[in-house]
Motif scaffolding. Structure first.
Motif, PDB file in Angstrom:
ATOM      1  N   THR A 189       0.333  -2.571  -1.309  1.00 34.21           N
ATOM      2  CA  THR A 189      -0.192  -3.507  -0.321  1.00 34.21           C
ATOM      3  C   THR A 189      -1.660  -3.807  -0.634  1.00 34.21           C
ATOM      4  O   THR A 189      -2.249  -3.185  -1.516  1.00 34.21           O
ATOM      5  CB  THR A 189      -0.091  -2.925   1.101  1.00 34.21           C
ATOM      6  N   ASN A 190      -2.243  -4.718   0.128  1.00 35.76           N
ATOM      7  CA  ASN A 190      -3.666  -5.021  -0.028  1.00 35.76           C
ATOM      8  C   ASN A 190      -4.540  -3.793   0.226  1.00 35.76           C
ATOM      9  O   ASN A 190      -5.654  -3.715  -0.269  1.00 35.76           O
ATOM     10  CB  ASN A 190      -4.083  -6.145   0.921  1.00 35.76           C
ATOM     11  N   ASP A 191      -4.032  -2.827   1.010  1.00 39.51           N
ATOM     12  CA  ASP A 191      -4.762  -1.599   1.319  1.00 39.51           C
ATOM     13  C   ASP A 191      -4.376  -0.445   0.407  1.00 39.51           C
ATOM     14  O   ASP A 191      -4.620   0.720   0.727  1.00 39.51           O
ATOM     15  CB  ASP A 191      -4.511  -1.192   2.778  1.00 39.51           C
ATOM     16  N   ASN A 192      -3.753  -0.759  -0.736  1.00 42.92           N
ATOM     17  CA  ASN A 192      -3.328   0.248  -1.726  1.00 42.92           C
ATOM     18  C   ASN A 192      -2.342   1.263  -1.166  1.00 42.92           C
ATOM     19  O   ASN A 192      -2.345   2.427  -1.557  1.00 42.92           O
ATOM     20  CB  ASN A 192      -4.534   0.948  -2.356  1.00 42.92           C
ATOM     21  N   GLU A 193      -1.499   0.813  -0.262  1.00 44.68           N
ATOM     22  CA  GLU A 193      -0.417   1.641   0.271  1.00 44.68           C
ATOM     23  C   GLU A 193       0.897   1.182  -0.353  1.00 44.68           C
ATOM     24  O   GLU A 193       1.005   0.056  -0.831  1.00 44.68           O
ATOM     25  CB  GLU A 193      -0.333   1.491   1.797  1.00 44.68           C
ATOM     26  N   GLU A 194       1.906   2.051  -0.334  1.00 40.21           N
ATOM     27  CA  GLU A 194       3.219   1.662  -0.840  1.00 40.21           C
ATOM     28  C   GLU A 194       4.174   1.280   0.279  1.00 40.21           C
ATOM     29  O   GLU A 194       5.084   0.498   0.083  1.00 40.21           O
ATOM     30  CB  GLU A 194       3.853   2.797  -1.665  1.00 40.21           C
ATOM     31  N   VAL A 195       3.976   1.836   1.455  1.00 44.85           N
ATOM     32  CA  VAL A 195       4.891   1.650   2.586  1.00 44.85           C
ATOM     33  C   VAL A 195       4.177   0.853   3.674  1.00 44.85           C
ATOM     34  O   VAL A 195       2.996   1.059   3.927  1.00 44.85           O
ATOM     35  CB  VAL A 195       5.337   3.017   3.147  1.00 44.85           C
ATOM     36  N   PHE A 196       4.915  -0.064   4.297  1.00 45.60           N
ATOM     37  CA  PHE A 196       4.371  -0.800   5.435  1.00 45.60           C
ATOM     38  C   PHE A 196       5.384  -0.770   6.569  1.00 45.60           C
ATOM     39  O   PHE A 196       6.539  -0.433   6.380  1.00 45.60           O
ATOM     40  CB  PHE A 196       4.004  -2.245   5.043  1.00 45.60           C
TER      41      PHE A 196
END
Length: 111
Positions: free
Chosen positions: A80-87
Motif C-alpha cells: 500500500t501507499n503506507d508500505n503495508e501488505e494488508v488493508f
C-alpha cells in the motif's frame, strides 16, 4: 456499478494510489475469492477474506515473499501507499498481488 463496488474502487484508490478501471471475478464462486483489478498502474489480483485472521494472512504473505527471494514464479505482494501488505475494507482483510496470466488449477490431490 453497485454502491459496494464504487466503495471498493474508492478504497483501493486511497490505499494504493491508482484508479480502478474494471474489476472482474477470477473464479466462478458465488462469493468470489479472487478478483482481477484493472487499474491505471496495471493489472492486479485482489483477494478479500472474511474469516482469515491477520496472522494467517501475513503467514501467506511471508510465503510469497520467500518465493520472490528465491526467484520462483509466483505472485508478488503489492504494498500500500503506507508500505503495508494488508488493508481493510467492509470488515474484510484484503491484499493485492501481481497478476499472472493463466488459469488457476483446481485444488485436488494431484495439483
Amino acid at each position: 456499478m453497485t454502491e459496494s463496488s464504487l466503495d471498493l474502487n474508492k478504497r483501493l484508490s486511497e490505499v494504493y494510489g491508482f484508479d480502478v478501471t474494471n474489476i472482474q471475478n477470477l473464479d466462478e464462486k458465488k462469493i468470489p475469492r479472487a478478483l482481477q483489478v484493472n487499474t491505471t498502474k496495471g493489472v492486479f489480483v485482489l483477494r478479500l477474506f472474511d474469516s482469515r485472521s491477520k496472522e494467517k494472512l501475513e503467514s501467506d504473505i511471508t510465503v510469497l515473499k520467500y518465493l520472490k527471494r528465491h526467484i520462483f514464479p509466483a505472485s508478488r505482494v503489492i504494498q500500500t501507499n503506507d508500505n503495508e501488505e494488508v488493508f481493510e475494507f467492509n470488515n474484510q482483510l484484503g491484499i493485492i498481488t501481481s497478476f499472472i496470466e493463466g488459469k488457476h488449477p483446481e485444488l485436488n490431490a494431484e495439483t
